[in-house]
Scaffold this motif. Structure first.
Motif, short mmCIF file in Angstrom:
data_model
loop_
_atom_site.label_atom_id
_atom_site.label_comp_id
_atom_site.label_asym_id
_atom_site.label_seq_id
_atom_site.Cartn_x
_atom_site.Cartn_y
_atom_site.Cartn_z
N UNK A 74 0.80 -1.22 0.00
CA UNK A 74 0.00 0.00 0.00
C UNK A 74 0.83 1.27 0.00
N UNK A 75 2.14 1.17 0.17
CA UNK A 75 2.96 2.37 0.12
C UNK A 75 3.04 2.90 -1.31
N UNK A 76 3.30 4.19 -1.42
CA UNK A 76 3.36 4.81 -2.74
C UNK A 76 4.71 4.58 -3.40
N UNK A 77 4.74 4.78 -4.72
CA UNK A 77 6.01 4.66 -5.44
C UNK A 77 7.01 5.70 -4.95
N UNK A 102 8.66 -6.68 -1.16
CA UNK A 102 7.34 -6.15 -0.79
C UNK A 102 6.72 -7.16 0.17
N UNK A 103 6.47 -6.73 1.40
CA UNK A 103 6.07 -7.66 2.46
C UNK A 103 4.77 -7.27 3.13
N UNK A 104 4.10 -8.26 3.64
CA UNK A 104 2.92 -8.08 4.48
C UNK A 104 3.03 -9.09 5.60
N UNK A 105 3.18 -8.60 6.82
CA UNK A 105 3.31 -9.49 7.99
C UNK A 105 4.46 -10.49 7.81
N UNK A 106 5.61 -10.00 7.40
CA UNK A 106 6.83 -10.80 7.23
C UNK A 106 6.75 -11.82 6.10
N UNK A 147 3.60 9.41 -8.88
CA UNK A 147 4.28 8.51 -7.95
C UNK A 147 3.82 8.71 -6.51
N UNK A 148 3.16 9.84 -6.23
CA UNK A 148 2.65 10.08 -4.88
C UNK A 148 1.28 9.43 -4.67
N UNK A 149 0.72 8.91 -5.76
CA UNK A 149 -0.60 8.28 -5.69
C UNK A 149 -0.52 6.79 -6.00
N UNK A 150 0.27 6.46 -7.01
CA UNK A 150 0.36 5.07 -7.45
C UNK A 150 0.98 4.20 -6.37
N UNK A 151 0.46 2.99 -6.19
CA UNK A 151 0.88 2.10 -5.13
C UNK A 151 1.96 1.12 -5.59
N UNK A 152 2.72 0.65 -4.63
CA UNK A 152 3.73 -0.37 -4.91
C UNK A 152 3.10 -1.60 -5.54
N UNK A 153 1.91 -1.97 -5.07
CA UNK A 153 1.23 -3.17 -5.58
C UNK A 153 0.90 -3.06 -7.06
N UNK A 154 0.86 -1.83 -7.59
CA UNK A 154 0.51 -1.63 -9.00
C UNK A 154 1.65 -1.99 -9.94
#
Length: 245
Positions: free
Chosen positions: A10-13, A30-34, A56-63
């Protein structure tokens, strides 16, 4: 290995880019709960985000993250990790435990220990074949990096890895021979590589194989046959007299 620096999906680019810059690295797990979900690189951010005109301030890492996770286990050998990095053409690996949880990150620079402590040996396994002109050349089968130990210990460790990778009990059933590359750094910090060819046997086989090939009329497609025939003759001649019976 070192402690892992991660981002969440969920962090931004922009946030991921700042972490990459701060840590002076090119990729992040890219991690979620280790649990490792993927990887994101500076190229992902540049080519799949910014270059396409996204904010890049809006687009998510997951994208933009890659789901193809290059990793190794915490109980894997250093040599195995190096092989994985070389095969995947990456500089860093996520290190996970038996449950798949992230426990750290290992990089080529960690393994090599900087300019003064490069891994000292690479063992190059090859199969030698004759070309159409009857001239032999090496076809590389596998290159194994060995981080420590004496040269003999490095060769033994490399043979064990090669046999495991090729699923054979004797490396010589697959490879013709191997060369040993010794790595070092001189006083000026320059990387030096010294190649030691294990080719005394090959030097005896080569002219005999060519002679057999020429005597047969230089046929195409039978190079391996002549090489193996010459090898059998050379090995028989080198056998001690008491082993001949």
């Amino acid at each position: 290995m070192k402690d892992a620096v991660c981002v969440t999906p969920e962090q931004t680019l922009a946030a991921a880019a700042r972490i990459l810059k701060r840590e002076n690295i090119g990729c992040l797990p890219v991690c979620q709960d280790d649990t490792v979900l993927g990887m994101i690189t500076d190229r992902d951010i540049a080519m799949r985000g910014v270059a396409d005109g996204f904010d890049s301030n809006v687009m998510k890492v997951s994208d933009v993250m890659s789901l193809d996770i290059i990793r190794c286990g915490e109980d894997d050998t250093v040599e195995s990790a190096v092989l994985t990095m070389h095969a995947a053409h990456v500089q860093r690996l996520a290190v996970t435990n038996a449950d798949g949880h992230l426990v750290g990150v290992i990089s080529i620079s960690d393994v090599e220990g900087g300019a003064s402590e490069r891994r000292p040996y690479e063992v190059v396994f090859y199969r030698e074949i004759l070309g159409n002109a009857g001239m032999p050349h090496h076809s590389e089968l596998m290159r194994v990096a060995v981080a420590q130990g004496t040269k003999q210990e490095a060769v033994e460790a490399a043979i064990a890895q090669f046999e495991k990778a090729q699923q054979v009990s004797n490396w010589a059933t697959v490879a013709t021979g191997y060369d040993v590359v010794t790595m070092s750094v001189d006083a000026d910090g320059r990387h030096l590589e010294n190649l030691e060819c294990t080719s005394e046997r090959d030097a005896r086989i080569r002219p005999r194989a060519r002679t057999l090939w020429e005597e047969a009329g230089a046929p195409e497609g039978r190079e391996v046959q002549f090489w193996e025939q010459a090898a059998n003759e050379v090995d028989a001649n080198r056998r001690p007299a008491n082993d001949a019976h």
